[in-house]
Design a protein around this motif. Structure first.
Motif, PDB file in Angstrom:
ATOM      1  N   ALA A 189      21.182 -24.540  20.540  1.00 20.37           N
ATOM      2  CA  ALA A 189      22.114 -24.059  21.557  1.00 20.37           C
ATOM      3  C   ALA A 189      23.575 -24.285  21.164  1.00 20.37           C
ATOM      4  N   ASP A 190      23.868 -25.383  20.484  1.00 14.55           N
ATOM      5  CA  ASP A 190      25.259 -25.710  20.169  1.00 14.55           C
ATOM      6  C   ASP A 190      25.756 -25.146  18.844  1.00 14.55           C
ATOM      7  N   HIS A 191      24.860 -24.795  17.942  1.00 19.46           N
ATOM      8  CA  HIS A 191      25.360 -24.418  16.621  1.00 19.46           C
ATOM      9  C   HIS A 191      26.104 -23.086  16.627  1.00 19.46           C
ATOM     10  N   TRP A 192      25.819 -22.193  17.586  1.00 19.99           N
ATOM     11  CA  TRP A 192      26.586 -20.947  17.657  1.00 19.99           C
ATOM     12  C   TRP A 192      28.019 -21.216  18.113  1.00 19.99           C
ATOM     13  N   ARG A 193      28.177 -22.188  18.974  1.00 20.05           N
ATOM     14  CA  ARG A 193      29.514 -22.561  19.419  1.00 20.05           C
ATOM     15  C   ARG A 193      30.329 -23.109  18.240  1.00 20.05           C
ATOM     16  N   TRP A 194      29.691 -23.974  17.451  1.00 20.34           N
ATOM     17  CA  TRP A 194      30.367 -24.531  16.273  1.00 20.34           C
ATOM     18  C   TRP A 194      30.668 -23.449  15.238  1.00 20.34           C
ATOM     19  N   ALA A 195      29.709 -22.575  15.013  1.00 17.42           N
ATOM     20  CA  ALA A 195      29.913 -21.496  14.039  1.00 17.42           C
ATOM     21  C   ALA A 195      31.047 -20.574  14.490  1.00 17.42           C
ATOM     22  N   GLY A 196      31.095 -20.274  15.776  1.00 13.86           N
ATOM     23  CA  GLY A 196      32.187 -19.439  16.309  1.00 13.86           C
ATOM     24  C   GLY A 196      33.538 -20.116  16.166  1.00 13.86           C
ATOM     25  N   GLY A 197      33.578 -21.425  16.428  1.00 12.97           N
ATOM     26  CA  GLY A 197      34.831 -22.174  16.271  1.00 12.97           C
ATOM     27  C   GLY A 197      35.304 -22.185  14.831  1.00 12.97           C
ATOM     28  N   CYS A 198      34.371 -22.408  13.896  1.00 12.81           N
ATOM     29  CA  CYS A 198      34.728 -22.383  12.462  1.00 12.81           C
ATOM     30  C   CYS A 198      35.212 -20.997  12.053  1.00 12.81           C
ATOM     31  N   ALA A 199      34.568 -19.961  12.582  1.00 10.04           N
ATOM     32  CA  ALA A 199      34.973 -18.588  12.246  1.00 10.04           C
ATOM     33  C   ALA A 199      36.387 -18.288  12.739  1.00 10.04           C
ATOM     34  N   ILE A 200      36.716 -18.758  13.921  1.00  9.46           N
ATOM     35  CA  ILE A 200      38.058 -18.527  14.468  1.00  9.46           C
ATOM     36  C   ILE A 200      39.121 -19.265  13.636  1.00  9.46           C
ATOM     37  N   VAL A 201      38.835 -20.517  13.294  1.00 14.48           N
ATOM     38  CA  VAL A 201      39.769 -21.283  12.456  1.00 14.48           C
ATOM     39  C   VAL A 201      39.921 -20.622  11.093  1.00 14.48           C
ATOM     40  N   TRP A 202      38.806 -20.197  10.503  1.00 17.20           N
ATOM     41  CA  TRP A 202      38.845 -19.531   9.199  1.00 17.20           C
ATOM     42  C   TRP A 202      39.668 -18.255   9.266  1.00 17.20           C
ATOM     43  N   LEU A 203      39.433 -17.425  10.284  1.00 19.85           N
ATOM     44  CA  LEU A 203      40.140 -16.157  10.405  1.00 19.85           C
ATOM     45  C   LEU A 203      41.645 -16.376  10.552  1.00 19.85           C
ATOM     46  N   ALA A 204      42.037 -17.330  11.375  1.00 18.94           N
ATOM     47  CA  ALA A 204      43.464 -17.622  11.553  1.00 18.94           C
ATOM     48  C   ALA A 204      44.089 -18.097  10.242  1.00 18.94           C
ATOM     49  N   ALA A 205      43.397 -18.967   9.514  1.00 17.22           N
ATOM     50  CA  ALA A 205      43.927 -19.481   8.254  1.00 17.22           C
ATOM     51  C   ALA A 205      44.010 -18.391   7.190  1.00 17.22           C
ATOM     52  N   VAL A 206      43.019 -17.520   7.115  1.00 13.81           N
ATOM     53  CA  VAL A 206      43.042 -16.434   6.127  1.00 13.81           C
ATOM     54  C   VAL A 206      44.155 -15.448   6.440  1.00 13.81           C
ATOM     55  N   VAL A 207      44.313 -15.092   7.691  1.00 12.14           N
ATOM     56  CA  VAL A 207      45.403 -14.180   8.068  1.00 12.14           C
ATOM     57  C   VAL A 207      46.752 -14.805   7.700  1.00 12.14           C
ATOM     58  N   TYR A 208      46.920 -16.094   7.964  1.00 11.76           N
ATOM     59  CA  TYR A 208      48.166 -16.785   7.620  1.00 11.76           C
ATOM     60  C   TYR A 208      48.418 -16.776   6.108  1.00 11.76           C
ATOM     61  N   THR A 209      47.416 -17.120   5.309  1.00 13.39           N
ATOM     62  CA  THR A 209      47.640 -17.193   3.858  1.00 13.39           C
ATOM     63  C   THR A 209      47.880 -15.820   3.251  1.00 13.39           C
ATOM     64  N   ILE A 210      47.200 -14.797   3.726  1.00 15.21           N
ATOM     65  CA  ILE A 210      47.435 -13.450   3.197  1.00 15.21           C
ATOM     66  C   ILE A 210      48.810 -12.949   3.622  1.00 15.21           C
ATOM     67  N   ASN A 211      49.174 -13.168   4.866  1.00 16.97           N
ATOM     68  CA  ASN A 211      50.497 -12.755   5.342  1.00 16.97           C
ATOM     69  C   ASN A 211      51.595 -13.464   4.560  1.00 16.97           C
ATOM     70  N   ARG A 212      51.405 -14.749   4.294  1.00 17.13           N
ATOM     71  CA  ARG A 212      52.383 -15.531   3.532  1.00 17.13           C
ATOM     72  C   ARG A 212      52.454 -15.051   2.085  1.00 17.13           C
ATOM     73  N   GLY A 213      51.324 -14.736   1.507  1.00 16.91           N
ATOM     74  CA  GLY A 213      51.285 -14.327   0.111  1.00 16.91           C
ATOM     75  C   GLY A 213      51.884 -12.966  -0.159  1.00 16.91           C
ATOM     76  N   TYR A 214      51.817 -12.064   0.803  1.00 17.49           N
ATOM     77  CA  TYR A 214      52.332 -10.715   0.592  1.00 17.49           C
ATOM     78  C   TYR A 214      53.637 -10.433   1.322  1.00 17.49           C
ATOM     79  N   GLY A 215      54.205 -11.433   1.992  1.00 13.68           N
ATOM     80  CA  GLY A 215      55.512 -11.263   2.622  1.00 13.68           C
ATOM     81  C   GLY A 215      56.585 -11.130   1.560  1.00 13.68           C
TER      82      GLY A 215
END
Length: 163
Positions: free
Chosen positions: A41-67
């Motif tokens: 029951a809890d692992h989907w919540r954790w997986a979703g949280g990790c996915a959100i953190v990952w997505l935010a970090a990837v968007v930040y690094t790509i935006n920073r790299g191509y600015g």
């Protein structure tokens, strides 16, 4: 003054992609480890949280790299994936080199200090190397454009005498 682009070199963009891939592996490993340890029951919540953190970090690094930043006689034009901004030289007081220290290391970046408003990061101007000639060249170039603009404008508030 000719127009000049400030951006990361190909090698720096490649290094940025490497760290983006490393971040992806860490987040994927965390997600797998948590999903194996946590109850069903809890692992989907954790997986979703990790996915959100990952997505935010990837968007930040790509935006920073191509600015990138365009220097013109009129001012600076900041360009990233998500924003476009023009800043005339008369609104800029100075350019500062700043550092950020974390557990994983230290990096340096440039910020534009404005007459009014918050400071702005200069896209395309950051490094994690202590003595980076390319980073120092970017700082010197921006300061040169700022100095030339201040010397050539009569209505510039920085050139007016202060009482």
């Amino acid at each position: 003054m000719p127009e000049v682009w400030i951006r990361l070199s190909t090698a720096d963009r490649r290094r940025n992609w490497f760290w983006t891939a490393a971040l992806t592996l860490v987040c994927a490993g965390t997600t797998v480890a948590v999903s194996l340890v946590e109850p069903e029951a809890d692992h989907w919540r954790w997986a979703g949280g990790c996915a959100i953190v990952w997505l935010a970090a990837v968007v930040y690094t790509i935006n920073r790299g191509y600015g990138r930043t365009l220097l013109t006689a009129q001012g600076m034009a900041f360009r990233t994936f998500f924003s476009r901004r023009r800043l005339p030289w008369v609104e800029i007081v100075r350019v500062e080199r700043r550092s950020h220290t974390a557990r994983s290391g230290e990096w340096w970046y440039l910020r534009v200090v404005r007459v009014r408003g918050r400071d702005l990061a200069v896209p395309g101007a950051f490094t994690s190397r202590r003595y980076d000639r390319d980073f120092e060249r970017k700082l010197a170039l921006i300061e040169d454009y700022l100095r030339r603009a201040a010397a050539g404008e009569e209505g510039n508030p920085r050139s007016a005498p202060r009482h």
